[in-house]
Design a protein around this motif. Structure first.
Motif, PDB file in Angstrom:
ATOM      1  N   THR A 371     -91.477  86.687  10.200  1.00 34.38           N
ATOM      2  CA  THR A 371     -90.860  88.010  10.171  1.00 34.38           C
ATOM      3  C   THR A 371     -90.868  88.563   8.749  1.00 34.38           C
ATOM      4  OG1 THR A 371     -88.702  86.964   9.889  1.00 34.38           O
ATOM      5  CG2 THR A 371     -89.376  87.491  12.136  1.00 34.38           C
ATOM      6  N   PRO A 372     -90.586  89.858   8.584  1.00 39.13           N
ATOM      7  CA  PRO A 372     -90.512  90.427   7.239  1.00 39.13           C
ATOM      8  C   PRO A 372     -89.432  89.736   6.410  1.00 39.13           C
ATOM      9  CG  PRO A 372     -90.567  92.165   8.896  1.00 39.13           C
ATOM     10  CD  PRO A 372     -90.375  90.877   9.638  1.00 39.13           C
ATOM     11  N   PRO A 373     -89.536  89.804   5.068  1.00 41.23           N
ATOM     12  CA  PRO A 373     -88.520  89.177   4.205  1.00 41.23           C
ATOM     13  C   PRO A 373     -87.114  89.654   4.553  1.00 41.23           C
ATOM     14  CG  PRO A 373     -90.394  89.915   2.904  1.00 41.23           C
ATOM     15  CD  PRO A 373     -90.613  90.437   4.293  1.00 41.23           C
ATOM     16  N   GLY A 374     -86.202  88.712   4.576  1.00 41.43           N
ATOM     17  CA  GLY A 374     -84.812  89.040   4.855  1.00 41.43           C
ATOM     18  C   GLY A 374     -84.429  88.941   6.314  1.00 41.43           C
ATOM     19  N   LEU A 375     -85.417  88.810   7.212  1.00 33.96           N
ATOM     20  CA  LEU A 375     -85.121  88.732   8.641  1.00 33.96           C
ATOM     21  C   LEU A 375     -85.366  87.317   9.142  1.00 33.96           C
ATOM     22  CD1 LEU A 375     -86.693  92.026  10.028  1.00 33.96           C
ATOM     23  CD2 LEU A 375     -84.376  91.613   9.235  1.00 33.96           C
ATOM     24  N   PRO A 376     -84.512  86.829  10.042  1.00 36.28           N
ATOM     25  CA  PRO A 376     -84.707  85.473  10.562  1.00 36.28           C
ATOM     26  C   PRO A 376     -85.888  85.411  11.514  1.00 36.28           C
ATOM     27  CG  PRO A 376     -82.902  86.562  11.711  1.00 36.28           C
ATOM     28  CD  PRO A 376     -83.316  87.489  10.612  1.00 36.28           C
ATOM     29  N   ASN A 377     -86.421  84.214  11.667  1.00 39.32           N
ATOM     30  CA  ASN A 377     -87.481  83.993  12.642  1.00 39.32           C
ATOM     31  C   ASN A 377     -86.951  84.185  14.060  1.00 39.32           C
ATOM     32  OD1 ASN A 377     -89.645  83.511  10.987  1.00 39.32           O
ATOM     33  ND2 ASN A 377     -89.781  81.332  11.420  1.00 39.32           N
ATOM     34  N   PRO A 378     -87.838  84.453  15.027  1.00 38.64           N
ATOM     35  CA  PRO A 378     -87.404  84.478  16.431  1.00 38.64           C
ATOM     36  C   PRO A 378     -86.843  83.120  16.827  1.00 38.64           C
ATOM     37  CG  PRO A 378     -89.637  85.352  16.197  1.00 38.64           C
ATOM     38  CD  PRO A 378     -89.279  84.741  14.889  1.00 38.64           C
ATOM     39  N   ASP A 379     -85.982  83.107  17.833  1.00 37.75           N
ATOM     40  CA  ASP A 379     -85.473  81.836  18.343  1.00 37.75           C
ATOM     41  C   ASP A 379     -86.643  80.947  18.759  1.00 37.75           C
ATOM     42  OD1 ASP A 379     -82.832  82.470  17.968  1.00 37.75           O
ATOM     43  OD2 ASP A 379     -82.512  83.198  20.006  1.00 37.75           O
ATOM     44  N   LYS A 573     -91.793 105.330  25.177  1.00 35.86           N
ATOM     45  CA  LYS A 573     -92.288 105.221  23.803  1.00 35.86           C
ATOM     46  C   LYS A 573     -91.289 104.508  22.892  1.00 35.86           C
ATOM     47  CE  LYS A 573     -90.595 109.761  22.305  1.00 35.86           C
ATOM     48  NZ  LYS A 573     -90.989 111.057  21.680  1.00 35.86           N
ATOM     49  N   TRP A 574     -90.012 104.468  23.299  1.00 35.85           N
ATOM     50  CA  TRP A 574     -89.002 103.796  22.493  1.00 35.85           C
ATOM     51  C   TRP A 574     -88.838 102.330  22.881  1.00 35.85           C
ATOM     52  CZ3 TRP A 574     -88.101 106.741  18.604  1.00 35.85           C
ATOM     53  CH2 TRP A 574     -88.083 108.139  18.738  1.00 35.85           C
ATOM     54  N   ARG A 575     -89.489 101.931  23.960  1.00 35.72           N
ATOM     55  CA  ARG A 575     -89.374 100.536  24.407  1.00 35.72           C
ATOM     56  C   ARG A 575     -90.472  99.721  23.712  1.00 35.72           C
ATOM     57  NH1 ARG A 575     -88.285 103.432  29.512  1.00 35.72           N
ATOM     58  NH2 ARG A 575     -86.070 103.076  29.989  1.00 35.72           N
ATOM     59  N   LYS A 576     -90.100  99.058  22.628  1.00 36.89           N
ATOM     60  CA  LYS A 576     -91.064  98.342  21.799  1.00 36.89           C
ATOM     61  C   LYS A 576     -90.937  96.835  22.014  1.00 36.89           C
ATOM     62  CE  LYS A 576     -91.077 101.866  18.173  1.00 36.89           C
ATOM     63  NZ  LYS A 576     -92.468 102.301  18.431  1.00 36.89           N
ATOM     64  N   THR A 577     -92.041  96.154  21.861  1.00 41.54           N
ATOM     65  CA  THR A 577     -92.002  94.693  21.890  1.00 41.54           C
ATOM     66  C   THR A 577     -91.414  94.197  20.563  1.00 41.54           C
ATOM     67  OG1 THR A 577     -94.190  94.394  20.891  1.00 41.54           O
ATOM     68  CG2 THR A 577     -94.107  94.715  23.277  1.00 41.54           C
ATOM     69  N   THR A 578     -91.049  92.931  20.525  1.00 39.60           N
ATOM     70  CA  THR A 578     -90.505  92.369  19.281  1.00 39.60           C
ATOM     71  C   THR A 578     -91.539  92.448  18.160  1.00 39.60           C
ATOM     72  OG1 THR A 578     -91.196  90.152  20.001  1.00 39.60           O
ATOM     73  CG2 THR A 578     -88.932  90.826  20.488  1.00 39.60           C
ATOM     74  N   ARG A 579     -92.795  92.246  18.482  1.00 46.46           N
ATOM     75  CA  ARG A 579     -93.844  92.306  17.455  1.00 46.46           C
ATOM     76  C   ARG A 579     -93.980  93.717  16.900  1.00 46.46           C
ATOM     77  NH1 ARG A 579     -99.291  89.544  19.165  1.00 46.46           N
ATOM     78  NH2 ARG A 579     -97.902  87.742  18.940  1.00 46.46           N
ATOM     79  N   GLU A 580     -93.929  94.720  17.784  1.00 44.70           N
ATOM     80  CA  GLU A 580     -94.025  96.109  17.330  1.00 44.70           C
ATOM     81  C   GLU A 580     -92.833  96.483  16.447  1.00 44.70           C
ATOM     82  OE1 GLU A 580     -96.441  97.960  21.201  1.00 44.70           O
ATOM     83  OE2 GLU A 580     -94.238  97.980  21.106  1.00 44.70           O
ATOM     84  N   LEU A 581     -91.669  95.972  16.810  1.00 45.70           N
ATOM     85  CA  LEU A 581     -90.472  96.277  16.031  1.00 45.70           C
ATOM     86  C   LEU A 581     -90.557  95.649  14.636  1.00 45.70           C
ATOM     87  CD1 LEU A 581     -87.904  97.894  16.586  1.00 45.70           C
ATOM     88  CD2 LEU A 581     -86.773  95.743  17.173  1.00 45.70           C
ATOM     89  N   MET A 582     -91.057  94.425  14.556  1.00 42.28           N
ATOM     90  CA  MET A 582     -91.218  93.777  13.254  1.00 42.28           C
ATOM     91  C   MET A 582     -92.209  94.537  12.385  1.00 42.28           C
ATOM     92  SD  MET A 582     -89.098  91.367  13.037  1.00 42.28           S
ATOM     93  CE  MET A 582     -88.003  90.505  14.151  1.00 42.28           C
ATOM     94  N   ASP A 583     -93.267  95.055  13.000  1.00 45.34           N
ATOM     95  CA  ASP A 583     -94.244  95.854  12.246  1.00 45.34           C
ATOM     96  C   ASP A 583     -93.587  97.114  11.680  1.00 45.34           C
ATOM     97  OD1 ASP A 583     -96.212  94.008  12.763  1.00 45.34           O
ATOM     98  OD2 ASP A 583     -97.042  95.087  14.479  1.00 45.34           O
ATOM     99  N   GLU A 584     -92.677  97.714  12.454  1.00 43.94           N
ATOM    100  CA  GLU A 584     -91.954  98.894  11.972  1.00 43.94           C
ATOM    101  C   GLU A 584     -91.105  98.537  10.744  1.00 43.94           C
ATOM    102  OE1 GLU A 584     -91.394 102.111  13.134  1.00 43.94           O
ATOM    103  OE2 GLU A 584     -92.467 102.161  15.047  1.00 43.94           O
TER     104      GLU A 584
END
Length: 648
Positions: A371-379, A573-584
């Protein structure tokens, strides 16, 4: 007179009982002979030893005395007779007492020892590194720094550690893989190299950081500094330029090994020369080990005010010479990872800056940073996205048409979206029986993403209560809600009679949305699920009602989504996958994310909480906290504002 006897052989009681009276008498006779002859034997040995000593010639004794005279005499000219007592940052002068009157000029690159080679030993002496001499009486002017560098330069560049490496693989083939080691330790190795003038706070800050990491977080940390290095591995070194370089090199090698083993290594050395520090950095980079150069940037005038050891006062009085940052050079880093102006920061603030950097870079986690810096990894330390790649979609759709069909409800479709987009990580499908029981009884599941205990496939394999692994999975992931798929007796019979190892999941409208592989069918114990989850059985509860509406069986298995699940309500369009959200988050440069989930339109109270939370994060040192506002979808109460109204 002492008596001697052979120790009895170790025999069992049965054999010992077989000795006859005659054998016992013979044994006693042998023991008596030994005791009778032993004193005579000892006396003969003593006589032989005396004869050997007396037989040695005077010439041999004189030669040994001559060889003993070769030992150089090194006399420190500092105020103390011990190098270890020289204050930090000073360079003591080493005076060498020559062993002959013929003294050659020597270089000033480091302490020099003159060795007078005796003529008798000249022809037979051998060494890895030799100095040319013109005659037996010529002195050898040996510059320790040059000899040491020559030895390093002569080291074979590619030492083979094991047979695997000699077969063409890298040296890493000789060791436990770093990823496996870090996963087991639940942290990564790294070196934090703190450099700066004496009194800048290197040891103090390193101690504070070590204290926090070990006590509060249970991490493996070790601190290296002049105190514990010069009492051991560096005790033969002075403060000359050559010996300072060697001190940094040795410390760098130790830090590299420590960090490679998974230890967070804190180094506090003045290390005044930039080239020496850069060499340590290069060594870490070659091994793929994180290296942080931390510059404690404090003005000399401030250091003189602090002067915790009274050294700067001694420099001012002329008592100390060659003191780094005063009359010996210090080369500050050009591009340090972190600069700490410790005269402007409290000790805990400095330690917190270092801690946060380790946390953001994933050093405090054993798994690779996903994940991006500062964010925890997925479970479960695994990024889940179960959508079929576009180039395989047509092939998978054709396969699904041939499989037994399982009709799913709207609730099942919601869960399918949650699983497929990674929101239920590390699940890769509907729960199998073993997974469901873990959730019901422990509100969590055990996972082994790096297969440390051979349990990586525990939740993707058919449940077998008769065969358990030797070791249980090492990591526990929160999972409090059963995610199951029910079916009827009719559907179970169709699956059991099918030659395929998969089923197609079909909506109420007849659309095939996913394939479920390797189905595991087991009883749907509705009462156990409801009571374990909610503690009651009340048909007025909407979810308990859904549980009892399900079929008598549950289907577990891994899923592949044939396409994105859409609801065509204008909000897809607002329903994003976890990967898409991390990219944001990456695109926005977030160094932390704070989230608010609401089930009503955002009002002034919400706005105040969100704004104050962001301000508090900035006060804590975060540069770019990003707000994630998540309106609650799905079921709502009758008097709640509809989701589309809240979003718009």
């Amino acid at each position: 007179m002492a008596r001697y006897a052979y120790a009895p052989l170790s025999v069992d009681e049965e054999r010992r009982g077989r000795f006859t009276h005659h054998q016992a008498a013979a044994e006693a006779e042998r023991a008596a002979k030994v005791n009778e002859r032993m004193p005579m034997f000892v006396g003969m040995c003593v006589l032989v030893a005396i004869a050997f000593v007396l037989s040695r010639s005077p010439a041999q004794a004189g030669q040994q005395q001559q060889q003993a005279a070769v030992v150089p005499q090194v006399v420190p000219t500092t105020n103390s007779q011990q190098i270890s007592s020289v204050p930090e940052g000073t360079a003591p002068v080493i005076q060498v007492v020559p062993t002959a009157s013929n003294n050659n000029e020597v270089s000033d690159g480091g302490p020099v020892i003159q060795i007078s080679k005796p003529a008798a030993a000249e022809s037979s002496s051998t060494a890895s590194f030799t100095t040319a001499t013109t005659s037996s009486s010529t002195d050898c002017n040996c510059n320790i720094g040059e000899l040491r560098q020559a030895a390093l330069d002569a080291t074979p560049p590619h030492i083979i550690e094991c047979a695997a490496a000699s077969a063409g693989e890298s040296q890493s083939a000789c060791h436990l893989p770093a990823a496996t080691r870090y996963a087991a330790l639940k942290q990564k190795g790294a070196t934090l190299w703190m450099t700066g003038c004496s009194g800048a706070g290197k040891t103090t800050i390193a101690t504070a950081l070590e204290d926090r990491l070990v006590k509060a977080y249970g991490k493996h940390v070790y601190r290296l500094d002049g105190d514990n290095l010069r009492t051991g591995i560096n005790r033969d070194l002075t403060f000359s330029e050559a010996d300072r370089a060697e001190s940094v090199r040795r410390t760098g090698e130790i830090a590299t090994l420590f960090a490679d083993s998974g230890v967070i290594t804190l180094v506090g050395l003045i290390s005044p020369y930039r080239g020496d520090r850069d060499a340590v950095r290069k060594r870490h980079e070659e091994q793929g080990i994180p290296f942080y150069e931390i510059f404690l940037d404090v003005p000399v005038e401030e250091l003189k005010k602090r002067d915790p050891k009274g050294q700067y006062a001694r420099v001012e009085s002329g008592e100390l010479k060659h003191f780094t940052c005063i009359d010996d050079p210090y080369e500050p880093p050009l591009h340090p990872e972190i600069t700490l102006k410790t005269h402007e920061l409290e000790i805990e603030q400095s330690a917190d800056i270092l801690f946060r950097r380790l946390e953001m870079d994933g050093i405090l986690e054993g798994a690779p940073k996903l994940t991006p810096p500062g964010l925890p990894n997925p479970d479960g330390d695994e990024e889940i996205d179960l959508h079929v790649p576009a180039h395989l979609r047509e092939e998978r759709m054709a396969e699904a048409e041939t499989l037994p069909k399982v009709l799913i409800t709207d609730l099942d479709l919601n869960w399918l979206q949650v699983i497929g987009e990674g929101w239920a990580s590390p699940l890769k499908g509907f729960m199998r029986e073993g997974t469901l029981l873990e959730v019901l009884h422990f509100n969590s599941i055990l996972v082994d993403p790096f297969n440390l205990t051979n349990n990586k496939d525990a939740h993707t394999s058919t449940t077998n209560f008769e065969k358990f692994k030797e070791f249980r999975a090492p990591d526990r992931v929160s999972m409090s809600v059963p995610i199951t798929l029910s079916c009827t007796e009719y559907t179970k019979a169709a699956i059991d009679s099918s030659p395929h190892g998969a089923v197609a999941l079909t909506t109420q409208m007849g659309n095939i949305v996913a394939i479920l592989r390797n189905p595991e069918i087991y009883p749907n114990r509705k009462e156990e699920i409801a009571t374990r989850m909610f503690g009651v059985i009340d048909m007025g509860h909407p979810y308990i009602k859904e549980i009892y509406k399900g079929g008598d069986y549950l289907i577990g298995g891994e899923v592949e989504l044939l396409d994105r699940i859409k609801y065509n309500d204008g909000l897809d369009k607002w329903r994003k996958t976890t990967r898409e959200l991390m990219d944001e988050f990456r695109e926005k440069g977030a160094d932390t994310v704070y989230a608010f989930q609401t089930r009503n339109p955002t009002h002034a109270g919400h706005a105040y909480l969100m704004r104050s939370a962001g301000e508090n994060l900035k006060k804590d040192g975060y540069k770019n906290p990003v707000l994630w506002l998540s309106p609650l979808g799905g079921w709502t109460k009758e008097d709640d504002v509809p989701l589309d109204v809240r979003v718009k």
